[in-house]
Every structure is written in structure tokens, then in C-alpha cells.
Motif scaffolding. Structure first.
Motif, PDB file in Angstrom:
ATOM      1  N   ALA A  16       0.818  -1.220   0.000  1.00 45.75           N
ATOM      2  CA  ALA A  16       0.000   0.000   0.000  1.00 45.75           C
ATOM      3  C   ALA A  16       0.848   1.264   0.000  1.00 45.75           C
ATOM      4  O   ALA A  16       0.416   2.293  -0.525  1.00 45.75           O
ATOM      5  CB  ALA A  16      -0.940  -0.002   1.201  1.00 45.75           C
ATOM      6  N   VAL A  17       2.035   1.216   0.580  1.00 45.88           N
ATOM      7  CA  VAL A  17       2.887   2.415   0.613  1.00 45.88           C
ATOM      8  C   VAL A  17       3.853   2.473  -0.571  1.00 45.88           C
ATOM      9  O   VAL A  17       4.475   3.504  -0.802  1.00 45.88           O
ATOM     10  CB  VAL A  17       3.677   2.544   1.943  1.00 45.88           C
ATOM     11  N   SER A  18       3.968   1.382  -1.306  1.00 46.46           N
ATOM     12  CA  SER A  18       4.912   1.317  -2.424  1.00 46.46           C
ATOM     13  C   SER A  18       4.218   1.653  -3.741  1.00 46.46           C
ATOM     14  O   SER A  18       3.058   1.298  -3.948  1.00 46.46           O
ATOM     15  CB  SER A  18       5.510  -0.095  -2.523  1.00 46.46           C
ATOM     16  N   TYR A  27      -2.581   4.230  -0.345  1.00 49.78           N
ATOM     17  CA  TYR A  27      -2.640   4.572   1.073  1.00 49.78           C
ATOM     18  C   TYR A  27      -3.994   4.268   1.711  1.00 49.78           C
ATOM     19  O   TYR A  27      -4.063   3.879   2.876  1.00 49.78           O
ATOM     20  CB  TYR A  27      -2.312   6.047   1.298  1.00 49.78           C
ATOM     21  N   GLY A  28      -5.081   4.444   0.987  1.00 51.89           N
ATOM     22  CA  GLY A  28      -6.411   4.200   1.536  1.00 51.89           C
ATOM     23  C   GLY A  28      -6.610   2.779   2.031  1.00 51.89           C
ATOM     24  O   GLY A  28      -7.407   2.547   2.945  1.00 51.89           O
ATOM     25  N   ARG A  29      -5.884   1.834   1.440  1.00 57.15           N
ATOM     26  CA  ARG A  29      -6.018   0.428   1.857  1.00 57.15           C
ATOM     27  C   ARG A  29      -5.461   0.190   3.262  1.00 57.15           C
ATOM     28  O   ARG A  29      -5.787  -0.816   3.893  1.00 57.15           O
ATOM     29  CB  ARG A  29      -5.308  -0.482   0.857  1.00 57.15           C
ATOM     30  N   PRO A  36      -9.250   0.282  14.159  1.00 55.78           N
ATOM     31  CA  PRO A  36      -9.580   1.703  14.026  1.00 55.78           C
ATOM     32  C   PRO A  36      -8.725   2.598  14.931  1.00 55.78           C
ATOM     33  O   PRO A  36      -8.427   3.734  14.586  1.00 55.78           O
ATOM     34  CB  PRO A  36     -11.056   1.773  14.427  1.00 55.78           C
ATOM     35  N   GLU A  37      -8.294   2.077  16.071  1.00 62.24           N
ATOM     36  CA  GLU A  37      -7.482   2.841  17.020  1.00 62.24           C
ATOM     37  C   GLU A  37      -5.989   2.614  16.817  1.00 62.24           C
ATOM     38  O   GLU A  37      -5.168   3.013  17.651  1.00 62.24           O
ATOM     39  CB  GLU A  37      -7.834   2.438  18.460  1.00 62.24           C
ATOM     40  N   GLY A  38      -5.609   1.950  15.735  1.00 64.08           N
ATOM     41  CA  GLY A  38      -4.215   1.577  15.503  1.00 64.08           C
ATOM     42  C   GLY A  38      -3.277   2.772  15.433  1.00 64.08           C
ATOM     43  O   GLY A  38      -3.669   3.871  15.044  1.00 64.08           O
ATOM     44  N   LEU A  39      -2.030   2.532  15.812  1.00 54.92           N
ATOM     45  CA  LEU A  39      -1.016   3.578  15.829  1.00 54.92           C
ATOM     46  C   LEU A  39       0.196   3.188  15.000  1.00 54.92           C
ATOM     47  O   LEU A  39       0.556   2.012  14.916  1.00 54.92           O
ATOM     48  CB  LEU A  39      -0.557   3.855  17.264  1.00 54.92           C
ATOM     49  N   LEU A  40       0.836   4.203  14.415  1.00 54.93           N
ATOM     50  CA  LEU A  40       2.102   4.045  13.706  1.00 54.93           C
ATOM     51  C   LEU A  40       3.101   4.974  14.386  1.00 54.93           C
ATOM     52  O   LEU A  40       2.807   6.157  14.602  1.00 54.93           O
ATOM     53  CB  LEU A  40       1.961   4.411  12.229  1.00 54.93           C
ATOM     54  N   ALA A  54      -4.778   7.823   9.798  1.00 51.01           N
ATOM     55  CA  ALA A  54      -5.058   9.022   8.987  1.00 51.01           C
ATOM     56  C   ALA A  54      -3.914  10.027   9.076  1.00 51.01           C
ATOM     57  O   ALA A  54      -3.526  10.624   8.065  1.00 51.01           O
ATOM     58  CB  ALA A  54      -6.368   9.659   9.429  1.00 51.01           C
ATOM     59  N   GLN A  55      -3.369  10.212  10.272  1.00 50.08           N
ATOM     60  CA  GLN A  55      -2.246  11.144  10.442  1.00 50.08           C
ATOM     61  C   GLN A  55      -0.988  10.644   9.742  1.00 50.08           C
ATOM     62  O   GLN A  55      -0.170  11.448   9.299  1.00 50.08           O
ATOM     63  CB  GLN A  55      -1.964  11.364  11.931  1.00 50.08           C
ATOM     64  N   PHE A  56      -0.811   9.337   9.645  1.00 48.84           N
ATOM     65  CA  PHE A  56       0.316   8.746   8.931  1.00 48.84           C
ATOM     66  C   PHE A  56       0.177   9.005   7.433  1.00 48.84           C
ATOM     67  O   PHE A  56       1.124   9.381   6.752  1.00 48.84           O
ATOM     68  CB  PHE A  56       0.383   7.240   9.206  1.00 48.84           C
ATOM     69  N   ILE A  57      -1.028   8.810   6.909  1.00 50.09           N
ATOM     70  CA  ILE A  57      -1.271   8.925   5.469  1.00 50.09           C
ATOM     71  C   ILE A  57      -1.190  10.372   4.992  1.00 50.09           C
ATOM     72  O   ILE A  57      -0.617  10.648   3.933  1.00 50.09           O
ATOM     73  CB  ILE A  57      -2.637   8.313   5.110  1.00 50.09           C
TER      74      ILE A  57
END
Length: 150
Positions: A16-18, A27-29, A36-40, A54-57
Motif C-alpha cells: 500500500a505504501v509502495s 494509502y487508503g487500503r 480503528p485505534e491503531g497507531l504508527l 489518517a495522520q500517517f497517510i
């Protein structure tokens, strides 16, 4: 097998990022791969940068939309996976390369990905990574030969 499912989950994130020159990243994938609460968490600077999906994308999409980032590829080069019931951890070595502002770049690092089994299958709950730099190289990390990524 659970290990294969987790390898596919991380592979879907990296896909998805490549993207190649002239293509658009998926990125939407990424939303579907995380809780939903996941963090990067990028931890390669002076302090951790913690973001939601969303903040990552958002800044990455803006860099692509502006034409600054014209290609990017990130691949898993080795991994070790541990599973206990409905929780799992995948520790992965990665290599990345791309073109930013017309200048090619490349790097490598390690990603720690925590996953949980949900009614919809395995999802990423958090992902933290650090990049190689002077004094810190992926070569220092021992990965079982049997765990080398394809």
C-alpha cells in the motif's frame, strides 16, 4: 497458517505504501489493515512520532500529490514472528528506496508490528520502526535463516 497470514498482512501494508513512477500509492487500503485505534510510531528521530492511520497517510499523500515523491518501494527482507493465541508480534527488517524531489534515496531499518485477531481476521494494532544510521545497522540484528523473507 498464522505466520503466513501475518506475513500477508505486513506485505499488504508494504504494498500500500509502495508505488512505481507514474503510479499512485494505495494509502487508503491501510485503514483496513489496522484496528480503528491503531497507531504508527516512527522512532528514528530525537522523540517518537506517534500517529493514527489518517495522520500517517496525510503528509505522505501530500508529498505524492505535490509531485515531490515520485516513487517509493519498501520490502521486508527478514522477519521473526511470535504468536500466542490471539496476539502476535512480527519483527521485520526492511529496505526502502524512492525518489524525492528528483533525488534517489535508499535506506533500511526494523519494524515492530503488533497484531490482534479480530472477527474480521488479523489486524495491526501498532507498528513502530527505526531506520539505520551511523552506529545502528540491521546487520546487527540476528534473524533465524529460516525466517528470511522471500
Amino acid at each position: 497458517m498464522v505466520h503466513d497470514e501475518l506475513a500477508e498482512l505486513l506485505g499488504a501494508f508494504l504494498a500500500a505504501v509502495s508505488f512505481r513512477r507514474g503510479e499512485r500509492p494505495g494509502y487508503g487500503r491501510i485503514h483496513d489493515l489496522f484496528l480503528p485505534e491503531g497507531l504508527l510510531i516512527r522512532n528514528s528521530g530525537p522523540a517518537p512520532e506517534v500517529t493514527t492511520v489518517a495522520q500517517f497517510i496525510e503528509p505522505r499523500q501530500a508529498t505524492v500529490d505535490s509531485g515531490a515523491l515520485t516513487e517509493f518501494e519498501e520490502v521486508e527482507t527478514a522477519a521473526r514472528t511470535e504468536v500466542f493465541g490471539q496476539v502476535a508480534h512480527r519483527f521485520s527488517a526492511y529496505a526502502k528506496r524512492g525518489v524525492l524531489d528528483g533525488v534517489p534515496f535508499a535506506g533500511a531499518g526494523m519494524i515492530s508490528t503488533q497484531c490482534v485477531l479480530t472477527p474480521l481476521g488479523w489486524r495491526i494494532s501498532s507498528m513502530a520502526w527505526d531506520d539505520e544510521r551511523p552506529g545502528l545497522t540491521v546487520a546487527e540484528i540476528e534473524m533465524p535463516d529460516s525466517a528470511r523473507a522471500a
